[in-house]
Design an enzyme around this catalytic site. Sequence first.
Site, PDB file in Angstrom:
ATOM      1  N   MET A   9       0.867  -1.196   0.000  1.00 16.15           N
ATOM      2  CA  MET A   9       0.000   0.000   0.000  1.00 16.15           C
ATOM      3  C   MET A   9       0.891   1.228   0.000  1.00 16.15           C
ATOM      4  O   MET A   9       2.055   1.150   0.411  1.00 16.15           O
ATOM      5  CB  MET A   9      -0.845   0.091   1.292  1.00 16.15           C
ATOM      6  CG  MET A   9      -1.658  -1.110   1.644  1.00 16.15           C
ATOM      7  SD  MET A   9      -3.302  -1.009   0.947  1.00 16.15           S
ATOM      8  CE  MET A   9      -3.840  -2.699   1.223  1.00 16.15           C
ATOM      9  N   GLY A  39       1.919  -6.751   4.050  1.00 13.76           N
ATOM     10  CA  GLY A  39       2.850  -7.699   3.425  1.00 13.76           C
ATOM     11  C   GLY A  39       4.197  -7.054   3.183  1.00 13.76           C
ATOM     12  O   GLY A  39       5.248  -7.575   3.603  1.00 13.76           O
ATOM     13  N   LYS A 223       1.526  -4.384  26.345  1.00 11.89           N
ATOM     14  CA  LYS A 223       1.539  -5.566  27.229  1.00 11.89           C
ATOM     15  C   LYS A 223       2.544  -6.619  26.728  1.00 11.89           C
ATOM     16  O   LYS A 223       2.728  -7.645  27.362  1.00 11.89           O
ATOM     17  CB  LYS A 223       0.144  -6.180  27.328  1.00 11.89           C
ATOM     18  CG  LYS A 223      -0.870  -5.279  28.039  1.00 11.89           C
ATOM     19  CD  LYS A 223      -2.110  -6.028  28.490  1.00 11.89           C
ATOM     20  CE  LYS A 223      -3.148  -6.216  27.421  1.00 11.89           C
ATOM     21  NZ  LYS A 223      -3.796  -4.984  26.932  1.00 11.89           N
ATOM     22  N   ASP A 251       3.629  -5.393  12.138  1.00  9.27           N
ATOM     23  CA  ASP A 251       4.370  -5.903  10.968  1.00  9.27           C
ATOM     24  C   ASP A 251       5.868  -5.989  11.276  1.00  9.27           C
ATOM     25  O   ASP A 251       6.548  -6.919  10.823  1.00  9.27           O
ATOM     26  CB  ASP A 251       4.150  -4.990   9.759  1.00  9.27           C
ATOM     27  CG  ASP A 251       2.679  -4.882   9.400  1.00  9.27           C
ATOM     28  OD1 ASP A 251       1.951  -5.877   9.606  1.00  9.27           O
ATOM     29  OD2 ASP A 251       2.257  -3.808   8.937  1.00  9.27           O
ATOM     30  N   SER A 290      10.310   3.423  10.016  1.00 10.09           N
ATOM     31  CA  SER A 290      10.655   3.359  11.442  1.00 10.09           C
ATOM     32  C   SER A 290      11.349   2.043  11.811  1.00 10.09           C
ATOM     33  O   SER A 290      11.688   1.838  12.976  1.00 10.09           O
ATOM     34  CB  SER A 290       9.381   3.517  12.295  1.00 10.09           C
ATOM     35  OG  SER A 290       8.533   2.403  12.110  1.00 10.09           O
TER      36      SER A 290
END
Length: 305
Positions: A9, A39, A223, A251, A290
């Site tokens: 995307m 993906g 968590k 991801d 990132s």
Amino acid sequence: MIAVIGSNMVDLITYTHKMPKEGETLEAPDFKMGCGGKGANQAVASAKLGSKVMMMTKVGDDIFADSTVFNLESFGINTKYVEKVKGMSSGVAPIFVNPSSSNSILIIKGANNYLLPEDIDRAEEDLKKCKLIVLQLEIKLETVYHAIDFGRKHGIKVLLNPAPALPNLNIEYACKCDFFVPNETELEILTGMKVNTIDNIRTAAKVLLNKGLRNIIVTMGEKGSLWMSQTDELHVPAIKVNAVDTSGAGDAFIGCFSHYYCESNNIELAMRKASLYASYSVMGKGTQTSYPTIEKFSDFIQLYE
Ligand code: RIB
């Protein structure tokens, strides 16, 4: 080699003070455009860590197509099976990140919808050389199911990230996978159970394990992550970091897990690294931008290992 059979995307990320109400116009402080898609993000994370990766995906017939392929290739990802679909737009994802770093995402799949079971068959010879097939749900379900069957037939391990959540996912197919990696929201939608504490996440995961799942790894943000199999259980707490943008953190986790699992065959080691990798990713803006390279990640983990 890792094969990612999934989506790409173009991420259109707006950083907001707050979301506008219907009919309201609000100014937002920042915007970033970048390459994304669950993906592609997972493929890039594995590649940045040094894995050999091949990506099967479809791009559109628009200004985003070439830059998407160029971006994958810039990380050394094999794009032999990245194809253009005539007359279609590429996948696009408007993302909204709020001041507490949480995100809301819309996806327009575009060309991603044209990745078909026969594309997998055409790539058989190359796919057979892979150690792990990584899948998500931003492409047609029939293609995901075919990829799972392909993996089973050829003895290739399969990881399924059921994102975005589809309540009609056939759990029999999830059970054919070696790893099933939902986040809390996806687990809640799949089980219809509340998942707001580690205890009730464990209970919901057990419901799926009782249906025959082999390994479930639930990513739980702050968590940490929880792995449960028919015999084992491990909770890896997340380290505390200054989060600015959590988009694509799941991801990052999966790409990193895949890399270290393929390298070591060790689920615990791969989970601990993936947890740190995902934490690193939330400290920067964007999705793939990132994710640290192996060099930056090695420096970072020295502080925690
Ligand atoms: O998981 C984050 C990703 O979800 C974004 O990159 C966006 O493209 C959507 O696919």
